[in-house]
Scaffold this active site. Structure first.
Site, PDB file in Angstrom:
ATOM      1  N   GLY A  83       0.819  -1.197   0.000  1.00  0.00           N
ATOM      2  CA  GLY A  83       0.000   0.000   0.000  1.00  0.00           C
ATOM      3  C   GLY A  83       0.848   1.240   0.000  1.00  0.00           C
ATOM      4  N   VAL A  90       4.663   0.990   1.112  1.00  0.00           N
ATOM      5  CA  VAL A  90       5.008  -0.127   1.993  1.00  0.00           C
ATOM      6  C   VAL A  90       5.054  -1.411   1.179  1.00  0.00           C
ATOM      7  CG1 VAL A  90       4.408  -1.387   4.092  1.00  0.00           C
ATOM      8  CG2 VAL A  90       3.907   1.043   3.914  1.00  0.00           C
ATOM      9  N   GLU A 154       7.540  -4.625  11.685  1.00  0.00           N
ATOM     10  CA  GLU A 154       6.935  -5.928  11.934  1.00  0.00           C
ATOM     11  C   GLU A 154       5.910  -6.246  10.844  1.00  0.00           C
ATOM     12  OE1 GLU A 154       4.546  -8.048  15.654  1.00  0.00           O
ATOM     13  OE2 GLU A 154       5.085  -5.924  15.710  1.00  0.00           O
ATOM     14  N   TYR A 155       5.875  -7.508  10.459  1.00  0.00           N
ATOM     15  CA  TYR A 155       4.950  -7.977   9.425  1.00  0.00           C
ATOM     16  C   TYR A 155       3.826  -8.772  10.087  1.00  0.00           C
ATOM     17  CZ  TYR A 155       3.363 -10.858   5.497  1.00  0.00           C
ATOM     18  OH  TYR A 155       2.603 -11.525   4.564  1.00  0.00           O
ATOM     19  N   ASP A 199      -3.208   9.607  15.945  1.00  0.00           N
ATOM     20  CA  ASP A 199      -3.879   9.201  14.707  1.00  0.00           C
ATOM     21  C   ASP A 199      -4.518   7.826  14.861  1.00  0.00           C
ATOM     22  OD1 ASP A 199      -4.805   9.686  12.146  1.00  0.00           O
ATOM     23  OD2 ASP A 199      -3.020   8.877  11.162  1.00  0.00           O
ATOM     24  N   LYS A 201      -7.331   5.305  14.566  1.00  0.00           N
ATOM     25  CA  LYS A 201      -8.491   5.145  13.678  1.00  0.00           C
ATOM     26  C   LYS A 201      -8.551   3.690  13.246  1.00  0.00           C
ATOM     27  CE  LYS A 201      -5.723   6.596   9.684  1.00  0.00           C
ATOM     28  NZ  LYS A 201      -5.602   7.578   8.598  1.00  0.00           N
TER      29      LYS A 201
END
Length: 823
Positions: A83, A90, A154-155, A199, A201
């Site tokens: 994205g 990323v 981190e994934y 932030d 959300k």
């Protein structure tokens, strides 16, 4: 290089790019019958290679456009584009040597030359590096590869809450409570180290396939402990965040907000999870900012009627307009949600999670993938940056799928990175929004002061794409990697110290601070003889909290004036194999219980612990679940049951749940309270053995279960003295075929009714080899216990624990050749 005009040209670029293992590709081609067996068009051939797990979506997309260079970022090989957001793109990457999957955020090359953008990027890395918590996405490294600046994160294999709700609709209230609670746990850690996220959300809260929640994107985090953190002021940014979830005070000035602003944003996220709508879905950004200050959102009950009033009340307090009217800390939010979080929920279903490309699914151990016997449709579009769009055929068959190829290709570029900037759309294969939720309105910054050459207007997220700073949509494919290595201490985990006289790395003033910083497997050694805390909540695996005082002296842990939870120490869902050793935990009448344990906490153990001072009791076990290999254990626990307390240990569940796999051993319960152990729930596999009960209304009280619910309880080799009743089963007569109640090798002294019931006989009871003194009556539920005459003598000196309720030397009674009573 121009896009490949033929399949051989496409395969040549695949080999030159290095994205596919050469030996594996040759073996694949040999297996299918060579290059001639592939479809004649490059786009169709690419679709087949993606389907057969030879390439990922992103790799096929780039190579079809002639972009084959630099499929690496430093030490990492690029697998997929996940994205793009305001601060970069990323990618899902793999370390070349370690083969560990990570998410890598790349700052666009054009922005790397802008000092403001580079400062913000480095600031995000610094903020992310400051946190190390299982409910916050970790940052591992920041580096530079020629002109590429990148952050290694981190994934997490899962989705974000924004897309989950868009895909499945509003969540069940209990499930929403779980996710908000876990988010509050992460924020509680951030608050403990002086950080405000700014932030919060739905798009920045990730959910992995195991149900673990993680907060993403520290790009706007305010580091209250960092005196050099003035970047947002330096570049005239007054309003930061996303307008749909922004607190009223943050809409005025983002620089001075505290954790209560994040609580408001988390409340707005809670609202979205319950309703599927932002609090103010209509209007411009300025209007939304005003409405957060002046209007109340549409009531949740107008969307749905199944949300409990108490949940609505929690939500309303989280979203109070004035910060002082909200919960003041995330810990208070956690306490308010505890009744619902104690109800276990299942992990997300595969249908709720994103489908990965077959190549990724195979490498991640068989995750759900877009697979079929037919080639997926791949369209090479002319829209700017659109690349390839893949979709599985509606009807899968072995026949090749007809593929439509748009011949107007994008303008090629020599490498992968030059065309990737913060305006890039979702990568091919990402799930497009279905329109259920409105797009987020992003308030990036507002101009102030005379310097306007650096300012921008407020932006509205275009179309249905959600603009996420820091690549929030990374959650489509994210997966948690192995824990990063910790400093070696004993078994390899960290040893944290609680001491008010020491300082340095890994040393903390309070136990709550140490618990907030602890990772899975850590040990917290307390060197203070006394501690006063408001709440200690443990949610991590394999954490040990132990006394480090000389000669094994216990630490006295007492409650401060304010307590946001139901207990001073709370061990909650996920804290498997937790151990508390060498403590006196005193609630001092300020909390319902001294210790509360709930949820799936297999292997959790209280060892050599004294509990007292709860308003209702000592230890509450709510919806507790262990397993046969790792039961929940109370070992050498002393509980002082006061005259107004209901039970020393109270076992409860909600709904049709049963308390599972619990062992209470070598414990002592002393009155004058009502019950030593009270089971007000179905129990499935509970052992009470070698315990001592003294001067209680009932040593053990068990509620008769409802039809078809279990009562599987073993009461063996306990000493019960001067109690009105030994074991009593309460409740009305029912057909209870699932009762396995075993009572054996217990000794009763000065007990008017050893074993009793409040209604008709209870089937499924086995009583054998029990002994009683002549001054103890047998009761009315089972055959009389054997009278031991003369009665052996035992000590009732409470101050002498080794001798208390133990038989004097040579006086231990036996029944049928076996010793009875506590050893």
């Amino acid at each position: 290089m121009a896009p490949p005009a033929s399949v051989p040209e496409f395969l040549d670029l695949v080999q030159k790019s290095g994205v596919a293992d050469e030996a594996k590709l040759k073996a694949y081609l040999g297996k299918i019958g060579g290059v001639a067996a592939l479809p004649a068009e490059p786009a169709k051939a690419a679709g087949q290679l993606v389907r057969d797990a030879m390439l990922t979506y992103f790799q096929a997309e780039q190579i079809l456009q002639g972009k084959w260079k630099r499929f690496t970022i430093g030490k990492y090989r690029v697998l997929e584009r996940l994205g793009a957001g305001g601060m970069g793109t990323v990618f899902l990457c793999e370390h070349k040597l370690m083969r560990r999957r990570v998410a890598v955020k790349v700052l666009p090359t054009a922005k790397a030359a802008d000092q403001a953008s580079l400062d913000r990027f480095n600031r995000e890395a610094r903020a992310a590096a400051a946190v190390d918590h299982p409910n916050i996405v970790r940052a591992f490294d920041i580096d530079q590869d020629e002109n590429l600046h990148f952050l290694v994160m981190e994934y997490v294999d899962g989705t974000n809450l924004q897309d989950l709700v868009k895909k499945t609709g509003p969540l069940d209230p209990v499930r929403a409570c779980h996710y908000v609670y876990a988010s509050a746990v992460g924020l509680d850690h951030a608050n403990a180290i002086g950080m405000v996220h700014r932030d919060i959300k739905p798009g920045n809260i990730l959910l992995d396939r195991a149900g673990v929640v993680k907060i993403l994107d520290m790009g706007l985090a305010r580091l209250t402990f960092d005196t050099d953190d003035h970047i947002t002021r330096k570049y005239d940014e007054n309003i930061l965040g996303t307008a749909d979830y922004l607190s009223p005070e943050q809409a005025e000035d983002s620089h001075t907000v505290d954790i209560r602003s994040d609580i408001y944003s988390l409340g707005a996220t809670f609202y979205f999870l319950l309703t599927g709508s932002q609090p103010f879905p209509e209007g411009t950004i300025p209007q939304k900012l005003i409405w957060h200050r002046t209007r109340e959102p549409r009531p949740v009950r107008e969307y749905r009627a199944d949300v409990p009033d108490a949940v609505v009340a929690v939500l309303a307090r989280m979203m109070a307009k004035k910060p002082e009217h909200r919960y003041q800390t995330p810990a208070e939010v956690m306490a308010a949600l505890q009744p619902w979080v104690s109800i276990p929920i299942a992990p997300p279903t595969d249908a709720e999670m994103p489908q990965l490309s077959p190549a990724l699914a195979a490498s991640l151990g068989g995750r759900p993938a877009v697979r079929s016997t037919a080639s997926p449709t791949m369209q090479l579009g002319a829209e700017a940056g659109s690349g390839i769009r893949l979709s599985s055929p509606a009807s899968l068959s072995s026949a090749p799928t007809q593929i439509a190829v748009v011949t107007t290709a994008p303008t090629p570029s020599p490498g992968v990175w030059e065309s990737l900037d913060d305006a890039s759309p979702l990568a091919a294969g990402d799930t497009p929004p279905n329109g259920r939720a409105q797009p987020e309105a992003r308030a990036t910054r507002a101009p102030s002061g005379p310097s306007r050459r650096r300012t921008r207007p407020l932006l509205l997220a275009a179309g249905a794409a959600v603009v996420l700073i820091g690549g929030g949509i990374v959650a489509y494919f994210l997966r948690q990697p192995p824990e990063p290595p910790l400093p070696p201490v004993g078994s390899g985990a960290k040893r944290l110290i609680v001491s008010k006289s020491k300082s340095g790395e890994g040393t903390f003033q309070t136990l709550a601070q140490a618990v907030a910083r602890a990772a899975n497997g850590d040990t917290i050694a307390v060197e203070e003889p006394t501690l006063t805390e408001s709440l200690v909540r443990v949610s991590r695996r394999d954490v040990t909290i132990e006394s480090a005082l000389p000669d094994g002296k216990p630490v006295a842990l007492t409650l401060s004036a304010a307590n946001p939870g139901t207990a001073l120490v709370e061990v909650v869902n996920g804290a498997e194999s937790f151990r508390l050793r060498g403590f006196v935990v005193d609630a001092q009448g300020g909390a319902d219980y001294a210790i509360g344990m709930s949820g799936n906490i297999a292997g959790a153990t209280l060892e050599n612990v004294t509990v007292q001072g709860g308003k209702k009791g000592g230890v509450r076990l709510f919806n507790v679940a262990g397993n046969s290999a790792k039961p929940v254990v109370l070992d050498r626990v002393r509980v002082v049951v006061g005259p107004n307390q209901d039970a020393g240990v109270k076992v409860e569940t909600q709904g049709n749940l049963s308390a599972r796999a619990l062992v209470v051993r070598f414990c002592r319960f002393e009155g004058p309270g009502r019950a030593g152990i009270r089971f007000e729930a179905p129990v499935d596999g509970v052992d009470v053995t070698n315990c001592r009960f003294f001067q209680l209304d009932s040593a053990i009280s068990a509620a008769r279960p409802a039809d078809r619910q279990p009562l599987k309880l073993s009461v063996t080799q306990n000493m019960i003295a001067e109690c009105k009743t030994g074991l009593v089963v309460t409740g009305k007569d029912r057909t209870t075929p699932n009762v396995v109640l075993t009572v054996s090798r217990n000794y009763f002294a000065r007990v008017p009714e050893a074993i009793g019931r409040t209604d008709a006989d209870l089937p499924g009871v086995t009583a054998k080899q029990n002994g009683r003194a002549p001054d103890a009556n047998a009761g009315n539920l089972i055959p009389n216990a054997v009278v031991v005459n003369p009665a052996p003598e035992f000590s009732t000196n409470r101050a002498d624990d080794p001798a208390f309720l133990r038989f004097l030397p040579g006086g231990a009674p036996t029944v049928e050749g076996l010793r009875v009573g506590a050893e």
